[in-house]
Design a protein around this motif. Sequence first.
Motif, PDB file in Angstrom:
ATOM      1  N   THR A  33      -7.587   4.948   5.913  1.00 38.73           N
ATOM      2  CA  THR A  33      -6.592   4.184   6.568  1.00 38.73           C
ATOM      3  C   THR A  33      -6.831   2.988   7.608  1.00 38.73           C
ATOM      4  N   LYS A  74      -6.470  -0.843   6.132  1.00 39.58           N
ATOM      5  CA  LYS A  74      -5.183  -0.498   4.450  1.00 39.58           C
ATOM      6  C   LYS A  74      -4.723   0.343   5.280  1.00 39.58           C
ATOM      7  N   PHE A 108      -2.815  -1.230  -3.786  1.00 37.97           N
ATOM      8  CA  PHE A 108      -2.313   0.638  -4.144  1.00 37.97           C
ATOM      9  C   PHE A 108      -1.652   1.448  -4.343  1.00 37.97           C
ATOM     10  N   ASN A 151       0.998  -1.119   0.080  1.00 35.75           N
ATOM     11  CA  ASN A 151      -0.470   0.397  -0.539  1.00 35.75           C
ATOM     12  C   ASN A 151       0.949   1.203  -0.129  1.00 35.75           C
ATOM     13  N   LEU A 211     -10.538   3.541  -2.246  1.00 31.46           N
ATOM     14  CA  LEU A 211     -10.373   3.237  -2.032  1.00 31.46           C
ATOM     15  C   LEU A 211     -11.096   1.893  -0.967  1.00 31.46           C
ATOM     16  N   THR A 252      -8.830  -2.854  -4.843  1.00 32.86           N
ATOM     17  CA  THR A 252      -7.513  -1.972  -4.068  1.00 32.86           C
ATOM     18  C   THR A 252      -7.118  -3.366  -2.934  1.00 32.86           C
TER      19      THR A 252
END
Length: 217
Positions: free
Chosen positions: A101, A106, A82, A3, A73, A78
């Motif tokens: 996030t 993520k 990403f 990420n 996102l 994703t």
Amino acid sequence: MINLILLGLPGAGKGTASESIVDKYHLAHISTGDMFREAMANETPVGLEAKSYIDKGNLVPDEVTAKLVEERLKQPDTKNGFILDGFPRTTVQAELLEDITKRLDKPLTKVIAIDVDEDVLIKRLSARYICKNCGATYNKISNPTKVEGTCDRCGGHEFFQREDDKPEVVKNRLEVNKKMNTPLRDFYEEKGILSTVNGEQTPEKVFEDIDKILSKD
Ligand code: AP5
Ligand code: MG
Ligand code: ZN
């Protein structure tokens, strides 16, 4: 899982590097600039709002941009990783991204800053041209199409220059983005996830350096 955030001033080569990264790592490429240009072309509410800022080389408000990124996102592509290209651009956006996030679970794994001197950027941006059909990006000086007037990727013959690549706008874009450049780097440096590459090399060499960072651990 990668990420990734790509940091870099306008013209640093974030979009160019993203293409190579996507080819190898199959990450979702999230360029807020590309998303705004698409929204402007479709005259959506976000596009209409963004236009007044983008045409002058100013930043779109943080909340508007962060909301767009959060929605993006959430898309299923994703899940294997990403690239954020052009977001965050302010420390407020960086803080908003922390929340996003966390909410979406993520976590960021890497931040790579592409370094290019301002004089080089001014020259690069005025020489950039884009295929009307497929969006491939070229450069009159450093990266022309193999056959003049024909897109390498799709064979198209029509090209355009971005509105915000006009000289008056380029100057303001660089000024606006320069202000936030150091604080943003500091933000991720402190988190221990920042790496830097020299963006004044050929696109191939820039990608090679990025690839070394991405393939570590
Ligand atoms: P955006 O589209 O993201 O523009 P930018 O950040 O100004 O960056 P560019 O896309 O111009 O440059 P790039 O780094 O992708 O370089 P590229 O690979 O094309 O944003 C546009 C606007 O949207 C902003 O000004 C703002 O208004 C708004 N916006 C977007 N995100 C926002 C946010 N988070 N918050 C608020 N507002 C936001 O390369 C440039 C040229 O150089 C090309 O011609 C390329 O062929 C060439 N080139 C690339 N690499 C090399 C190399 N290594 N050597 C020689 N030439 C090279
Ligand atoms: Mg770009
Ligand atoms: Zn094309």
